[in-house]
Enzyme design. Structure first.
Site, PDB file in Angstrom:
ATOM      1  N   ASN A  72       0.871  -1.176   0.000  1.00 28.31           N
ATOM      2  CA  ASN A  72       0.000   0.000   0.000  1.00 28.31           C
ATOM      3  C   ASN A  72       0.909   1.227   0.000  1.00 28.31           C
ATOM      4  O   ASN A  72       1.427   1.626   1.046  1.00 28.31           O
ATOM      5  CB  ASN A  72      -0.913  -0.015   1.223  1.00 28.31           C
ATOM      6  CG  ASN A  72      -1.898   1.143   1.245  1.00 28.31           C
ATOM      7  OD1 ASN A  72      -1.810   2.070   0.441  1.00 28.31           O
ATOM      8  ND2 ASN A  72      -2.838   1.112   2.158  1.00 28.31           N
ATOM      9  N   LYS A  98       3.249   0.900   3.229  1.00 24.49           N
ATOM     10  CA  LYS A  98       2.887  -0.152   4.179  1.00 24.49           C
ATOM     11  C   LYS A  98       2.934  -1.488   3.466  1.00 24.49           C
ATOM     12  O   LYS A  98       2.633  -1.584   2.279  1.00 24.49           O
ATOM     13  CB  LYS A  98       1.483   0.089   4.748  1.00 24.49           C
ATOM     14  CG  LYS A  98       1.382   1.311   5.640  1.00 24.49           C
ATOM     15  CD  LYS A  98       0.070   1.328   6.426  1.00 24.49           C
ATOM     16  CE  LYS A  98      -1.117   1.557   5.514  1.00 24.49           C
ATOM     17  NZ  LYS A  98      -2.381   1.694   6.293  1.00 24.49           N
ATOM     18  N   ARG A 152      -2.552  -2.117  -3.545  1.00 24.79           N
ATOM     19  CA  ARG A 152      -3.730  -1.260  -3.416  1.00 24.79           C
ATOM     20  C   ARG A 152      -3.614  -0.140  -4.432  1.00 24.79           C
ATOM     21  O   ARG A 152      -2.600   0.567  -4.494  1.00 24.79           O
ATOM     22  CB  ARG A 152      -3.819  -0.665  -2.019  1.00 24.79           C
ATOM     23  CG  ARG A 152      -4.930   0.379  -1.873  1.00 24.79           C
ATOM     24  CD  ARG A 152      -4.935   0.995  -0.487  1.00 24.79           C
ATOM     25  NE  ARG A 152      -5.951   2.027  -0.370  1.00 24.79           N
ATOM     26  CZ  ARG A 152      -5.702   3.341  -0.350  1.00 24.79           C
ATOM     27  NH1 ARG A 152      -4.465   3.791  -0.479  1.00 24.79           N
ATOM     28  NH2 ARG A 152      -6.685   4.211  -0.221  1.00 24.79           N
ATOM     29  N   HIS A 196     -12.718   3.057   0.017  1.00 21.96           N
ATOM     30  CA  HIS A 196     -12.678   2.076   1.116  1.00 21.96           C
ATOM     31  C   HIS A 196     -13.314   0.745   0.703  1.00 21.96           C
ATOM     32  O   HIS A 196     -13.799  -0.011   1.539  1.00 21.96           O
ATOM     33  CB  HIS A 196     -13.401   2.603   2.374  1.00 21.96           C
ATOM     34  CG  HIS A 196     -12.762   3.785   3.015  1.00 21.96           C
ATOM     35  ND1 HIS A 196     -13.493   4.760   3.676  1.00 21.96           N
ATOM     36  CD2 HIS A 196     -11.470   4.171   3.100  1.00 21.96           C
ATOM     37  CE1 HIS A 196     -12.673   5.686   4.143  1.00 21.96           C
ATOM     38  NE2 HIS A 196     -11.435   5.350   3.803  1.00 21.96           N
ATOM     39  N   LEU A 235     -15.487   3.825   9.961  1.00 22.29           N
ATOM     40  CA  LEU A 235     -15.308   5.121  10.618  1.00 22.29           C
ATOM     41  C   LEU A 235     -13.894   5.253  11.155  1.00 22.29           C
ATOM     42  O   LEU A 235     -13.521   4.627  12.149  1.00 22.29           O
ATOM     43  CB  LEU A 235     -16.332   5.281  11.761  1.00 22.29           C
ATOM     44  CG  LEU A 235     -17.798   5.021  11.385  1.00 22.29           C
ATOM     45  CD1 LEU A 235     -18.692   5.178  12.610  1.00 22.29           C
ATOM     46  CD2 LEU A 235     -18.240   5.943  10.260  1.00 22.29           C
ATOM     47  N   ASN A 283     -10.221   8.197  10.483  1.00 27.64           N
ATOM     48  CA  ASN A 283      -9.922   9.580  10.101  1.00 27.64           C
ATOM     49  C   ASN A 283     -10.545   9.900   8.745  1.00 27.64           C
ATOM     50  O   ASN A 283     -11.071  10.984   8.524  1.00 27.64           O
ATOM     51  CB  ASN A 283      -8.410   9.794  10.057  1.00 27.64           C
ATOM     52  CG  ASN A 283      -8.044  11.261   9.946  1.00 27.64           C
ATOM     53  OD1 ASN A 283      -8.470  12.081  10.748  1.00 27.64           O
ATOM     54  ND2 ASN A 283      -7.267  11.603   8.939  1.00 27.64           N
ATOM     55  N   GLY A 284     -10.500   8.935   7.838  1.00 29.10           N
ATOM     56  CA  GLY A 284     -11.339   8.939   6.649  1.00 29.10           C
ATOM     57  C   GLY A 284     -12.506   8.021   6.936  1.00 29.10           C
ATOM     58  O   GLY A 284     -12.320   6.951   7.516  1.00 29.10           O
ATOM     59  N   ARG A 322     -11.582  16.265   6.763  1.00 32.14           N
ATOM     60  CA  ARG A 322     -12.387  16.561   5.569  1.00 32.14           C
ATOM     61  C   ARG A 322     -13.757  17.098   5.968  1.00 32.14           C
ATOM     62  O   ARG A 322     -14.361  16.624   6.928  1.00 32.14           O
ATOM     63  CB  ARG A 322     -12.556  15.310   4.707  1.00 32.14           C
ATOM     64  CG  ARG A 322     -11.270  14.776   4.103  1.00 32.14           C
ATOM     65  CD  ARG A 322     -11.539  13.545   3.261  1.00 32.14           C
ATOM     66  NE  ARG A 322     -10.312  12.965   2.732  1.00 32.14           N
ATOM     67  CZ  ARG A 322      -9.982  11.683   2.829  1.00 32.14           C
ATOM     68  NH1 ARG A 322     -10.793  10.826   3.432  1.00 32.14           N
ATOM     69  NH2 ARG A 322      -8.850  11.243   2.312  1.00 32.14           N
ATOM     70  N   PHE A 365     -10.177  11.401  17.925  1.00 37.51           N
ATOM     71  CA  PHE A 365     -11.356  11.408  18.781  1.00 37.51           C
ATOM     72  C   PHE A 365     -11.015  11.234  20.255  1.00 37.51           C
ATOM     73  O   PHE A 365     -11.792  11.640  21.121  1.00 37.51           O
ATOM     74  CB  PHE A 365     -12.347  10.332  18.313  1.00 37.51           C
ATOM     75  CG  PHE A 365     -13.268  10.811  17.225  1.00 37.51           C
ATOM     76  CD1 PHE A 365     -14.643  10.794  17.387  1.00 37.51           C
ATOM     77  CD2 PHE A 365     -12.758  11.317  16.039  1.00 37.51           C
ATOM     78  CE1 PHE A 365     -15.492  11.247  16.383  1.00 37.51           C
ATOM     79  CE2 PHE A 365     -13.595  11.767  15.034  1.00 37.51           C
ATOM     80  CZ  PHE A 365     -14.963  11.740  15.208  1.00 37.51           C
ATOM     81  N   GLY A 377     -10.947   2.770  13.202  1.00 32.86           N
ATOM     82  CA  GLY A 377     -10.504   3.218  14.524  1.00 32.86           C
ATOM     83  C   GLY A 377     -11.593   3.829  15.371  1.00 32.86           C
ATOM     84  O   GLY A 377     -11.704   3.555  16.572  1.00 32.86           O
ATOM     85  N   GLU A 416      -8.204  -5.090   5.345  1.00 34.60           N
ATOM     86  CA  GLU A 416      -8.084  -4.752   3.931  1.00 34.60           C
ATOM     87  C   GLU A 416      -6.926  -5.490   3.263  1.00 34.60           C
ATOM     88  O   GLU A 416      -7.011  -5.875   2.090  1.00 34.60           O
ATOM     89  CB  GLU A 416      -7.918  -3.241   3.781  1.00 34.60           C
ATOM     90  CG  GLU A 416      -9.136  -2.461   4.289  1.00 34.60           C
ATOM     91  CD  GLU A 416      -8.938  -0.963   4.246  1.00 34.60           C
ATOM     92  OE1 GLU A 416      -9.078  -0.389   3.154  1.00 34.60           O
ATOM     93  OE2 GLU A 416      -8.651  -0.376   5.302  1.00 34.60           O
TER      94      GLU A 416
END
Length: 395
Positions: free
Chosen positions: A7, A14, A90, A179, A205, A207-208, A237, A280, A327, A382
Protein backbone atom coordinates in the site's frame (compact mmCIF):
# COMPACT_ATOMS: atom_id res chain seq x y z
CA UNK A 1 1.88 -19.63 -1.16
CA UNK A 2 3.15 -16.32 0.26
CA UNK A 3 1.81 -13.00 -1.03
CA UNK A 4 3.28 -9.58 -0.40
CA UNK A 5 0.69 -6.80 -0.03
CA UNK A 6 1.81 -3.24 -0.84
CA UNK A 7 0.00 0.00 0.00
CA UNK A 8 2.10 2.88 -1.33
CA UNK A 9 1.51 6.50 -0.34
CA UNK A 10 3.29 9.60 -1.59
CA UNK A 11 6.00 9.39 1.10
CA UNK A 12 5.14 6.11 2.82
CA UNK A 13 4.76 2.41 2.06
CA UNK A 14 2.89 -0.15 4.18
CA UNK A 15 3.34 -3.85 3.59
CA UNK A 16 2.34 -7.29 4.83
CA UNK A 17 3.68 -10.71 3.89
CA UNK A 18 0.83 -13.21 4.25
CA UNK A 19 0.95 -17.01 4.22
CA UNK A 20 -2.14 -17.94 2.24
CA UNK A 21 -2.25 -21.50 3.56
CA UNK A 22 -3.67 -20.23 6.85
CA UNK A 23 -3.94 -16.49 6.04
CA UNK A 24 -1.48 -15.63 8.80
CA UNK A 25 0.68 -12.50 8.73
CA UNK A 26 4.35 -13.50 8.61
CA UNK A 27 5.71 -9.95 8.67
CA UNK A 28 4.47 -6.40 8.27
CA UNK A 29 5.88 -2.94 8.37
CA UNK A 30 5.93 0.69 7.34
CA UNK A 31 8.42 2.81 5.39
CA UNK A 32 8.08 6.47 6.32
CA UNK A 33 9.50 9.73 4.91
CA UNK A 34 10.33 8.29 1.48
CA UNK A 35 12.12 11.00 -0.52
CA UNK A 36 12.72 13.03 2.65
CA UNK A 37 15.44 13.28 5.27
CA UNK A 38 15.13 10.90 8.20
CA UNK A 39 13.46 8.02 6.33
CA UNK A 40 12.84 4.93 8.46
CA UNK A 41 11.53 1.38 8.08
CA UNK A 42 9.71 -0.26 10.99
CA UNK A 43 9.66 -4.04 10.39
CA UNK A 44 7.58 -6.36 12.61
CA UNK A 45 7.62 -10.15 12.85
CA UNK A 46 6.60 -12.72 15.44
CA UNK A 47 10.07 -12.29 16.95
CA UNK A 48 9.63 -8.56 17.55
CA UNK A 49 10.18 -5.17 15.96
CA UNK A 50 13.21 -3.80 14.12
CA UNK A 51 13.71 -0.15 13.18
CA UNK A 52 15.96 0.44 10.18
CA UNK A 53 17.15 3.97 9.44
CA UNK A 54 18.33 4.18 5.85
CA UNK A 55 18.04 6.75 3.06
CA UNK A 56 15.04 6.10 0.77
CA UNK A 57 15.27 8.59 -2.10
CA UNK A 58 12.41 6.83 -3.89
CA UNK A 59 9.99 3.91 -3.64
CA UNK A 60 12.56 1.68 -5.38
CA UNK A 61 14.92 1.99 -2.41
CA UNK A 62 11.99 1.53 -0.02
CA UNK A 63 10.94 -1.73 -1.72
CA UNK A 64 14.55 -2.93 -1.74
CA UNK A 65 14.82 -2.27 2.00
CA UNK A 66 11.58 -4.16 2.63
CA UNK A 67 12.76 -7.17 0.63
CA UNK A 68 16.15 -7.13 2.36
CA UNK A 69 14.41 -7.03 5.73
CA UNK A 70 12.30 -10.03 4.76
CA UNK A 71 15.39 -12.16 3.95
CA UNK A 72 17.81 -10.73 6.52
CA UNK A 73 19.62 -13.48 8.44
CA UNK A 74 18.80 -11.86 11.79
CA UNK A 75 15.19 -10.68 11.44
CA UNK A 76 14.09 -12.13 8.12
CA UNK A 77 11.19 -14.54 7.66
CA UNK A 78 11.98 -16.09 4.26
CA UNK A 79 15.14 -17.51 2.68
CA UNK A 80 14.83 -15.89 -0.74
CA UNK A 81 12.57 -13.77 -2.93
CA UNK A 82 11.49 -16.97 -4.69
CA UNK A 83 9.21 -17.66 -1.71
CA UNK A 84 7.07 -14.62 -2.62
CA UNK A 85 4.59 -15.95 -5.18
CA UNK A 86 2.92 -12.65 -6.07
CA UNK A 87 2.46 -9.02 -5.05
CA UNK A 88 -0.93 -7.38 -4.47
CA UNK A 89 -1.08 -3.60 -4.77
CA UNK A 90 -3.73 -1.26 -3.42
CA UNK A 91 -4.72 1.12 -6.21
CA UNK A 92 -7.19 3.90 -5.45
CA UNK A 93 -9.04 4.40 -8.72
CA UNK A 94 -10.34 2.12 -11.48
CA UNK A 95 -12.95 4.63 -12.73
CA UNK A 96 -15.43 2.63 -14.83
CA UNK A 97 -12.65 0.73 -16.61
CA UNK A 98 -12.66 -2.25 -14.25
CA UNK A 99 -15.24 -3.79 -11.93
CA UNK A 100 -12.79 -6.19 -10.25
CA UNK A 101 -9.09 -6.65 -9.48
CA UNK A 102 -6.68 -7.05 -12.40
CA UNK A 103 -3.46 -8.88 -13.14
CA UNK A 104 -1.10 -6.02 -13.98
CA UNK A 105 -0.05 -5.88 -17.64
CA UNK A 106 1.23 -3.01 -19.75
CA UNK A 107 -2.34 -2.32 -20.90
CA UNK A 108 -3.66 -2.32 -17.32
CA UNK A 109 -0.88 0.08 -16.28
CA UNK A 110 -1.85 2.47 -19.10
CA UNK A 111 -5.42 2.54 -17.80
CA UNK A 112 -4.28 3.07 -14.20
CA UNK A 113 -2.11 5.97 -15.37
CA UNK A 114 -5.00 7.38 -17.42
CA UNK A 115 -7.04 7.65 -14.21
CA UNK A 116 -4.52 9.84 -12.38
CA UNK A 117 -6.75 12.88 -12.91
CA UNK A 118 -9.49 11.23 -10.84
CA UNK A 119 -7.12 10.59 -7.90
CA UNK A 120 -4.18 12.99 -8.33
CA UNK A 121 -3.05 12.73 -4.69
CA UNK A 122 -3.02 8.93 -4.43
CA UNK A 123 -2.79 7.29 -7.87
CA UNK A 124 0.77 8.49 -8.65
CA UNK A 125 2.02 6.97 -5.39
CA UNK A 126 0.26 3.67 -6.15
CA UNK A 127 1.93 3.66 -9.57
CA UNK A 128 5.34 4.35 -8.03
CA UNK A 129 4.85 1.35 -5.74
CA UNK A 130 4.00 -0.91 -8.68
CA UNK A 131 6.91 0.32 -10.80
CA UNK A 132 9.33 -0.07 -7.90
CA UNK A 133 8.22 -3.68 -7.30
CA UNK A 134 8.44 -4.48 -11.01
CA UNK A 135 12.01 -3.20 -11.04
CA UNK A 136 13.13 -5.08 -7.94
CA UNK A 137 10.97 -8.21 -8.51
CA UNK A 138 10.69 -8.49 -12.31
CA UNK A 139 9.52 -12.13 -12.32
CA UNK A 140 6.78 -11.88 -9.68
CA UNK A 141 3.19 -11.49 -10.94
CA UNK A 142 1.54 -8.27 -9.76
CA UNK A 143 -2.15 -7.62 -9.11
CA UNK A 144 -3.97 -4.28 -8.77
CA UNK A 145 -6.79 -4.30 -6.19
CA UNK A 146 -8.87 -1.15 -6.54
CA UNK A 147 -10.51 0.91 -3.82
CA UNK A 148 -13.71 1.54 -5.74
CA UNK A 149 -14.56 -1.66 -7.65
CA UNK A 150 -16.71 -3.01 -4.78
CA UNK A 151 -18.97 -0.01 -5.36
CA UNK A 152 -19.26 -0.63 -9.11
CA UNK A 153 -22.60 -2.43 -8.53
CA UNK A 154 -24.34 0.84 -7.61
CA UNK A 155 -27.29 1.57 -9.91
CA UNK A 156 -26.97 4.61 -12.17
CA UNK A 157 -29.55 6.64 -10.24
CA UNK A 158 -27.39 6.25 -7.12
CA UNK A 159 -24.03 7.16 -8.62
CA UNK A 160 -25.07 9.95 -11.01
CA UNK A 161 -24.86 13.63 -10.04
CA UNK A 162 -27.39 16.25 -11.09
CA UNK A 163 -25.09 17.81 -13.66
CA UNK A 164 -25.56 17.76 -17.45
CA UNK A 165 -25.26 14.20 -18.72
CA UNK A 166 -22.50 15.23 -21.16
CA UNK A 167 -20.27 16.05 -18.18
CA UNK A 168 -20.61 12.45 -17.05
CA UNK A 169 -19.84 11.10 -20.52
CA UNK A 170 -17.01 13.53 -21.31
CA UNK A 171 -15.36 14.01 -17.92
CA UNK A 172 -16.47 10.92 -15.93
CA UNK A 173 -18.14 13.06 -13.24
CA UNK A 174 -20.04 10.67 -10.96
CA UNK A 175 -19.90 9.01 -7.54
CA UNK A 176 -17.31 6.22 -7.30
CA UNK A 177 -16.89 5.54 -3.58
CA UNK A 178 -13.78 4.36 -1.75
CA UNK A 179 -12.68 2.08 1.12
CA UNK A 180 -14.03 -0.72 -1.08
CA UNK A 181 -11.71 -3.43 0.25
CA UNK A 182 -12.88 -2.69 3.80
CA UNK A 183 -16.57 -2.64 2.85
CA UNK A 184 -16.11 -5.91 0.95
CA UNK A 185 -14.41 -7.64 3.89
CA UNK A 186 -16.78 -6.41 6.60
CA UNK A 187 -19.95 -7.07 4.61
CA UNK A 188 -18.66 -10.58 3.88
CA UNK A 189 -18.06 -11.20 7.59
CA UNK A 190 -21.55 -9.80 8.30
CA UNK A 191 -23.07 -12.34 5.91
CA UNK A 192 -21.30 -15.14 7.81
CA UNK A 193 -22.83 -13.85 11.07
CA UNK A 194 -26.27 -13.67 9.45
CA UNK A 195 -25.86 -17.09 7.89
CA UNK A 196 -27.10 -15.64 4.60
CA UNK A 197 -26.97 -12.60 2.36
CA UNK A 198 -29.17 -9.73 3.45
CA UNK A 199 -29.53 -5.99 4.02
CA UNK A 200 -26.30 -4.74 5.56
CA UNK A 201 -24.92 -1.30 6.43
CA UNK A 202 -21.16 -1.01 6.92
CA UNK A 203 -19.87 2.02 8.85
CA UNK A 204 -16.13 2.36 8.15
CA UNK A 205 -15.31 5.12 10.62
CA UNK A 206 -11.75 6.37 10.91
CA UNK A 207 -9.92 9.58 10.10
CA UNK A 208 -11.34 8.94 6.65
CA UNK A 209 -14.88 7.63 6.99
CA UNK A 210 -17.51 6.15 4.70
CA UNK A 211 -20.74 4.15 4.86
CA UNK A 212 -22.08 1.61 2.40
CA UNK A 213 -25.46 -0.02 1.85
CA UNK A 214 -25.06 -3.66 0.77
CA UNK A 215 -28.00 -5.72 -0.46
CA UNK A 216 -27.59 -9.43 -1.24
CA UNK A 217 -23.82 -9.04 -1.43
CA UNK A 218 -23.83 -6.00 -3.72
CA UNK A 219 -23.21 -2.37 -2.87
CA UNK A 220 -26.21 -0.23 -3.81
CA UNK A 221 -24.93 3.09 -2.41
CA UNK A 222 -21.98 4.59 -0.54
CA UNK A 223 -21.24 7.96 1.03
CA UNK A 224 -17.97 8.97 -0.68
CA UNK A 225 -18.24 10.39 -4.17
CA UNK A 226 -16.05 11.49 -7.07
CA UNK A 227 -13.39 11.91 -4.39
CA UNK A 228 -13.17 10.93 -0.70
CA UNK A 229 -14.26 14.49 0.22
CA UNK A 230 -17.98 13.75 -0.15
CA UNK A 231 -20.08 12.25 2.61
CA UNK A 232 -19.43 12.22 6.34
CA UNK A 233 -17.70 14.90 8.37
CA UNK A 234 -14.27 13.29 8.84
CA UNK A 235 -11.02 13.87 10.68
CA UNK A 236 -9.82 16.69 8.43
CA UNK A 237 -12.39 16.56 5.57
CA UNK A 238 -15.52 18.69 5.48
CA UNK A 239 -17.81 16.07 3.96
CA UNK A 240 -21.06 17.19 2.30
CA UNK A 241 -21.56 20.92 1.86
CA UNK A 242 -23.20 23.39 -0.52
CA UNK A 243 -20.87 23.64 -3.57
CA UNK A 244 -21.32 27.41 -3.51
CA UNK A 245 -19.27 27.41 -0.28
CA UNK A 246 -16.12 26.95 -2.39
CA UNK A 247 -16.53 30.16 -4.38
CA UNK A 248 -17.75 32.07 -1.31
CA UNK A 249 -14.77 31.04 0.84
CA UNK A 250 -12.32 31.54 -2.02
CA UNK A 251 -13.42 35.16 -2.41
CA UNK A 252 -13.50 35.84 1.33
CA UNK A 253 -10.13 34.21 2.09
CA UNK A 254 -8.32 35.20 -1.11
CA UNK A 255 -7.62 31.57 -2.02
CA UNK A 256 -7.61 29.74 -5.33
CA UNK A 257 -10.03 26.90 -6.03
CA UNK A 258 -7.16 24.40 -5.59
CA UNK A 259 -6.26 25.96 -2.23
CA UNK A 260 -9.89 25.80 -1.07
CA UNK A 261 -10.13 22.13 -2.07
CA UNK A 262 -6.97 21.40 -0.07
CA UNK A 263 -8.39 23.42 2.83
CA UNK A 264 -11.57 21.32 2.83
CA UNK A 265 -9.53 18.11 2.66
CA UNK A 266 -6.80 18.83 5.18
CA UNK A 267 -7.91 21.55 7.61
CA UNK A 268 -11.65 21.00 7.99
CA UNK A 269 -13.80 18.24 9.52
CA UNK A 270 -13.57 17.64 13.25
CA UNK A 271 -10.10 19.24 13.30
CA UNK A 272 -11.45 22.51 11.92
CA UNK A 273 -14.60 22.42 14.05
CA UNK A 274 -12.91 21.58 17.35
CA UNK A 275 -9.75 23.59 16.78
CA UNK A 276 -8.05 20.89 18.83
CA UNK A 277 -7.44 17.67 16.91
CA UNK A 278 -8.73 15.14 14.40
CA UNK A 279 -8.14 12.37 16.99
CA UNK A 280 -11.36 11.41 18.78
CA UNK A 281 -9.44 10.60 21.96
CA UNK A 282 -8.45 14.26 22.11
CA UNK A 283 -12.04 15.32 21.42
CA UNK A 284 -13.35 13.20 24.29
CA UNK A 285 -10.67 14.58 26.61
CA UNK A 286 -11.65 18.10 25.54
CA UNK A 287 -15.31 17.39 26.25
CA UNK A 288 -14.42 16.27 29.79
CA UNK A 289 -12.61 19.57 30.23
CA UNK A 290 -15.69 21.50 29.10
CA UNK A 291 -14.57 22.35 25.56
CA UNK A 292 -17.88 22.90 23.75
CA UNK A 293 -16.28 22.93 20.30
CA UNK A 294 -15.05 19.38 20.94
CA UNK A 295 -18.62 18.45 21.90
CA UNK A 296 -19.89 20.08 18.74
CA UNK A 297 -17.40 18.20 16.54
CA UNK A 298 -18.37 14.85 18.07
CA UNK A 299 -22.09 15.60 17.74
CA UNK A 300 -21.72 16.69 14.11
CA UNK A 301 -19.79 13.56 13.22
CA UNK A 302 -22.30 11.28 14.96
CA UNK A 303 -25.28 13.08 13.43
CA UNK A 304 -23.91 12.78 9.91
CA UNK A 305 -23.32 9.05 10.45
CA UNK A 306 -26.81 8.38 11.76
CA UNK A 307 -28.34 10.48 8.96
CA UNK A 308 -26.61 8.36 6.31
CA UNK A 309 -27.54 5.16 8.15
CA UNK A 310 -31.19 6.23 8.24
CA UNK A 311 -31.22 6.99 4.53
CA UNK A 312 -29.63 3.63 3.74
CA UNK A 313 -32.20 1.76 5.84
CA UNK A 314 -34.76 3.36 3.54
CA UNK A 315 -32.76 2.56 0.39
CA UNK A 316 -32.36 -1.08 1.47
CA UNK A 317 -35.99 -1.40 2.48
CA UNK A 318 -35.03 -2.53 5.97
CA UNK A 319 -31.98 -3.68 7.87
CA UNK A 320 -30.62 -7.07 8.89
CA UNK A 321 -27.22 -6.04 10.30
CA UNK A 322 -25.23 -2.87 10.91
CA UNK A 323 -21.46 -3.20 11.32
CA UNK A 324 -18.97 -0.73 12.80
CA UNK A 325 -15.30 -0.84 11.82
CA UNK A 326 -12.24 1.41 11.68
CA UNK A 327 -10.50 3.22 14.52
CA UNK A 328 -13.56 5.28 15.51
CA UNK A 329 -16.10 2.59 14.68
CA UNK A 330 -14.32 0.05 16.87
CA UNK A 331 -13.14 2.27 19.72
CA UNK A 332 -15.61 5.15 20.20
CA UNK A 333 -18.76 3.91 21.98
CA UNK A 334 -20.29 7.39 21.99
CA UNK A 335 -20.61 7.34 18.20
CA UNK A 336 -22.03 3.80 18.11
CA UNK A 337 -24.56 4.69 20.81
CA UNK A 338 -25.75 7.76 18.90
CA UNK A 339 -26.39 5.64 15.80
CA UNK A 340 -27.99 2.67 17.55
CA UNK A 341 -30.19 4.91 19.71
CA UNK A 342 -31.45 6.58 16.53
CA UNK A 343 -32.60 3.17 15.24
CA UNK A 344 -34.79 2.46 18.30
CA UNK A 345 -37.84 3.50 16.27
CA UNK A 346 -37.44 0.36 14.14
CA UNK A 347 -36.85 -1.97 17.07
CA UNK A 348 -33.06 -1.84 17.44
CA UNK A 349 -32.07 -3.00 20.93
CA UNK A 350 -28.49 -3.25 22.12
CA UNK A 351 -26.47 -3.96 25.24
CA UNK A 352 -25.31 -0.55 26.47
CA UNK A 353 -22.72 -2.04 28.81
CA UNK A 354 -21.30 -4.24 26.05
CA UNK A 355 -21.14 -1.17 23.80
CA UNK A 356 -19.00 0.59 26.40
CA UNK A 357 -16.69 -2.40 26.91
CA UNK A 358 -16.76 -4.64 23.83
CA UNK A 359 -13.16 -5.84 24.05
CA UNK A 360 -10.42 -4.73 21.70
CA UNK A 361 -9.65 -6.24 18.32
CA UNK A 362 -12.47 -8.77 18.37
CA UNK A 363 -15.74 -9.23 16.53
CA UNK A 364 -18.33 -8.25 19.15
CA UNK A 365 -22.10 -8.54 19.08
CA UNK A 366 -23.82 -5.43 20.49
CA UNK A 367 -27.48 -6.15 19.68
CA UNK A 368 -29.81 -8.07 21.97
CA UNK A 369 -31.46 -11.29 20.86
CA UNK A 370 -34.90 -9.65 20.51
CA UNK A 371 -33.56 -6.73 18.44
CA UNK A 372 -35.11 -6.13 15.03
CA UNK A 373 -31.62 -6.09 13.47
CA UNK A 374 -28.17 -7.23 14.50
CA UNK A 375 -25.38 -4.79 15.42
CA UNK A 376 -21.72 -5.80 15.48
CA UNK A 377 -18.23 -4.43 15.77
CA UNK A 378 -16.28 -6.17 12.99
CA UNK A 379 -12.55 -5.32 12.71
CA UNK A 380 -11.62 -4.84 9.06
CA UNK A 381 -8.75 -6.51 7.21
CA UNK A 382 -8.08 -4.75 3.93
CA UNK A 383 -4.69 -6.39 3.44
CA UNK A 384 -6.26 -9.84 3.59
CA UNK A 385 -8.79 -8.84 0.91
CA UNK A 386 -5.92 -7.72 -1.33
CA UNK A 387 -4.05 -10.98 -0.69
CA UNK A 388 -7.14 -13.11 -1.38
CA UNK A 389 -7.91 -11.34 -4.64
CA UNK A 390 -4.26 -11.56 -5.67
CA UNK A 391 -4.29 -15.31 -4.99
CA UNK A 392 -7.48 -15.74 -7.00
CA UNK A 393 -5.91 -14.14 -10.08
CA UNK A 394 -2.46 -15.82 -9.97
CA UNK A 395 -3.01 -19.30 -8.58
Amino acid sequence: MKILVINAGSSSLKYQLINMQDESVIAKGLCERIGLDGSVLTHKTGAGEVVITEPMPSHVEAISLVLNALIDKNHGVIKSMDEISAVGHRVVHAAEDFDRSQLITDDVMKIIENNIDLAPLHQPANIMGIRACQKVMPNAPMVAVFDNTFHSTMPDYAYMYGVPYDDYKNYRVRKYGFHGTSHLFVSGEAEKLLGRKGKIIVCHLGNGASISAVKDGKCIDTSMGLTPLEGLVMGTRSGDLDPAVLEYLASKKGMTLAEITSYLNKKSGVLGISGVSSDFRDLLAGIKEGNDRCRLALDMFSYRVLKYVGSYVAALGGLDLIAFTGGIGEHTPEVRAAVLDSLAYMGMKYDKEKNLNPGRGNCSKLSLDDSSAMAYIIPTNEELVIARQTLELVK
